[in-house]
Design a protein around this motif. Structure first.
Motif, PDB file in Angstrom:
ATOM      1  N   LYS A 174      -6.877  -2.716   1.704  1.00  0.00           N
ATOM      2  CA  LYS A 174      -7.528  -4.006   1.897  1.00  0.00           C
ATOM      3  C   LYS A 174      -6.491  -5.118   1.850  1.00  0.00           C
ATOM      4  CE  LYS A 174     -10.018  -3.343  -1.833  1.00  0.00           C
ATOM      5  NZ  LYS A 174      -9.367  -2.147  -2.447  1.00  0.00           N
ATOM      6  N   ALA A 175      -6.896  -6.320   2.213  1.00  0.00           N
ATOM      7  CA  ALA A 175      -6.028  -7.499   2.139  1.00  0.00           C
ATOM      8  C   ALA A 175      -6.359  -8.300   0.893  1.00  0.00           C
ATOM      9  CB  ALA A 175      -6.193  -8.361   3.375  1.00  0.00           C
ATOM     10  N   SER A 226      -8.062 -11.704  -7.656  1.00  0.00           N
ATOM     11  CA  SER A 226      -9.092 -11.974  -6.643  1.00  0.00           C
ATOM     12  C   SER A 226     -10.359 -12.552  -7.266  1.00  0.00           C
ATOM     13  CB  SER A 226      -9.433 -10.696  -5.865  1.00  0.00           C
ATOM     14  OG  SER A 226     -10.031  -9.730  -6.722  1.00  0.00           O
ATOM     15  N   SER A 246       0.855  -1.190   0.000  1.00  0.00           N
ATOM     16  CA  SER A 246       0.000   0.000   0.000  1.00  0.00           C
ATOM     17  C   SER A 246       0.888   1.235   0.000  1.00  0.00           C
ATOM     18  CB  SER A 246      -0.915   0.009   1.225  1.00  0.00           C
ATOM     19  OG  SER A 246      -1.684   1.189   1.273  1.00  0.00           O
ATOM     20  N   ALA A 260      -8.472   3.217   0.882  1.00  0.00           N
ATOM     21  CA  ALA A 260      -9.218   2.042   0.419  1.00  0.00           C
ATOM     22  C   ALA A 260      -8.455   0.746   0.705  1.00  0.00           C
ATOM     23  CB  ALA A 260      -9.500   2.161  -1.074  1.00  0.00           C
ATOM     24  N   ASP A 307      -3.709  -1.271  -2.235  1.00  0.00           N
ATOM     25  CA  ASP A 307      -4.527  -0.096  -2.512  1.00  0.00           C
ATOM     26  C   ASP A 307      -4.027   1.106  -1.713  1.00  0.00           C
ATOM     27  OD1 ASP A 307      -6.554   1.433  -3.718  1.00  0.00           O
ATOM     28  OD2 ASP A 307      -8.003  -0.177  -3.522  1.00  0.00           O
ATOM     29  N   ASN A 310      -5.798  -5.928  -9.028  1.00  0.00           N
ATOM     30  CA  ASN A 310      -6.315  -6.958  -8.111  1.00  0.00           C
ATOM     31  C   ASN A 310      -7.153  -8.013  -8.831  1.00  0.00           C
ATOM     32  OD1 ASN A 310      -6.512  -8.040  -5.486  1.00  0.00           O
ATOM     33  ND2 ASN A 310      -8.426  -6.970  -5.067  1.00  0.00           N
ATOM     34  N   ILE A 314      -6.967  -2.145   8.381  1.00  0.00           N
ATOM     35  CA  ILE A 314      -7.468  -3.440   7.920  1.00  0.00           C
ATOM     36  C   ILE A 314      -7.876  -4.217   9.153  1.00  0.00           C
ATOM     37  CG2 ILE A 314      -6.924  -5.638   6.801  1.00  0.00           C
ATOM     38  CD1 ILE A 314      -4.961  -4.204   5.017  1.00  0.00           C
ATOM     39  N   THR A 349      -9.998  -7.750   9.328  1.00  0.00           N
ATOM     40  CA  THR A 349     -10.781  -8.723   8.581  1.00  0.00           C
ATOM     41  C   THR A 349     -10.400 -10.130   9.019  1.00  0.00           C
ATOM     42  OG1 THR A 349     -11.465  -9.367   6.339  1.00  0.00           O
ATOM     43  CG2 THR A 349      -9.122  -8.939   6.671  1.00  0.00           C
ATOM     44  N   ALA A 391      -1.122  -6.397   1.613  1.00  0.00           N
ATOM     45  CA  ALA A 391      -1.866  -5.175   1.941  1.00  0.00           C
ATOM     46  C   ALA A 391      -1.776  -4.272   0.730  1.00  0.00           C
ATOM     47  CB  ALA A 391      -1.281  -4.497   3.167  1.00  0.00           C
TER      48      ALA A 391
END
Length: 234
Positions: A114-115, A164, A41, A112, A108, A161, A90, A92, A106
């Motif tokens: 995220k993992a 994903s 990130s 924003a 973005d 990403n 984060i 989660t 990690a």
């Protein structure tokens, strides 16, 4: 930044509080899960990483990786906060399955963040070959191709990403070992966004990932990060 991500079993760092892997008969070792974390990130600054409430990495810098940890398979809380705080950016749950190895990126911009959890399923290549994959983790960069200068395209039309939603992108491809002049290009064109000279050493496994911002400068400039996966079972 080029770093070795892990040495599996034998020199594993073990998350505090993880129970012994030996079963009741003391003879059978059940499968564990292993994971590593990569900080991709660009504007998040240094962070602390907690897994299952235990500190896995402290003052963890952008572009770095933790090394691998062995844990009992299960569901864990993954928390990331600016270093020295508990302001989790984060927070989660991640699931680690038996006998499976993961990389947790990690990604973005900080707003924003995220993992991105990927499975590291690969075969160690022969000494004249390498295994390699590519992830697109530059938040403001368009779709890209990654090609050998004057040669073939290795990865086509990759978007931010995208692994994903298309898990086939988590797989590794085999290349001859050697020194390459790679080009990150705007997808479907010959426009070079970023030249990437790189030496890929035989017998090793690599993850290359686009990092930074297309419009970034300094440490946040567009670049390619490299993770080297060296498996050593002792």
């Amino acid at each position: 930044m080029k770093k070795t991500l892990f040495s599996l079993l034998g020199s594993l760092a073990v998350v505090a509080g993880v129970v012994s892997c030996t079963t009741k008969d003391q003879n059978t070792i059940p499968p564990v899960a292993t994971f590593g974390v990569v900080h991709a990130s660009p504007d998040a600054g240094n962070v602390d990483v907690y897994v299952g409430g235990s500190l896995a990495a402290q003052n963890f810098a952008y572009g770095s990786d933790t090394g691998y940890f062995a844990v009992t398979p299960g569901i864990y809380t993954l928390q990331v906060a600016p270093t020295g705080t508990t302001n989790f950016v984060i927070n989660t749950n991640v699931t680690f399955s038996p006998a499976t190895t993961y990389s947790v990126f990690a990604i973005d911009s900080l707003s924003a963040i995220k993992a991105a959890v990927v499975t590291d399923s690969f075969t160690t290549p022969s000494t004249d070959s390498v295994r390699v994959r590519f992830f697109h983790f530059s938040p403001d960069a368009p779709a890209v191709d990654v090609a050998i200068a004057g040669g073939s395209t290795l990865f086509s039309n990759r978007t931010f990403n995208d692994q994903s939603t298309n898990t086939s992108y988590q797989s590794f491809a085999t290349l001859a070992a050697g020194t390459y002049n790679l080009e990150v290009r705007a997808a479907g064109t010959s426009t070079i966004v970023l030249p990437v000279p790189i030496t890929l050493e035989g017998g090793k496994v690599y993850t290359l990932y686009a990092k930074g911002f297309l419009t970034g400068t300094g440490t946040q400039a567009l670049g390619v990060g490299t993770v080297v996966h060296n498996q050593s079972i002792q």
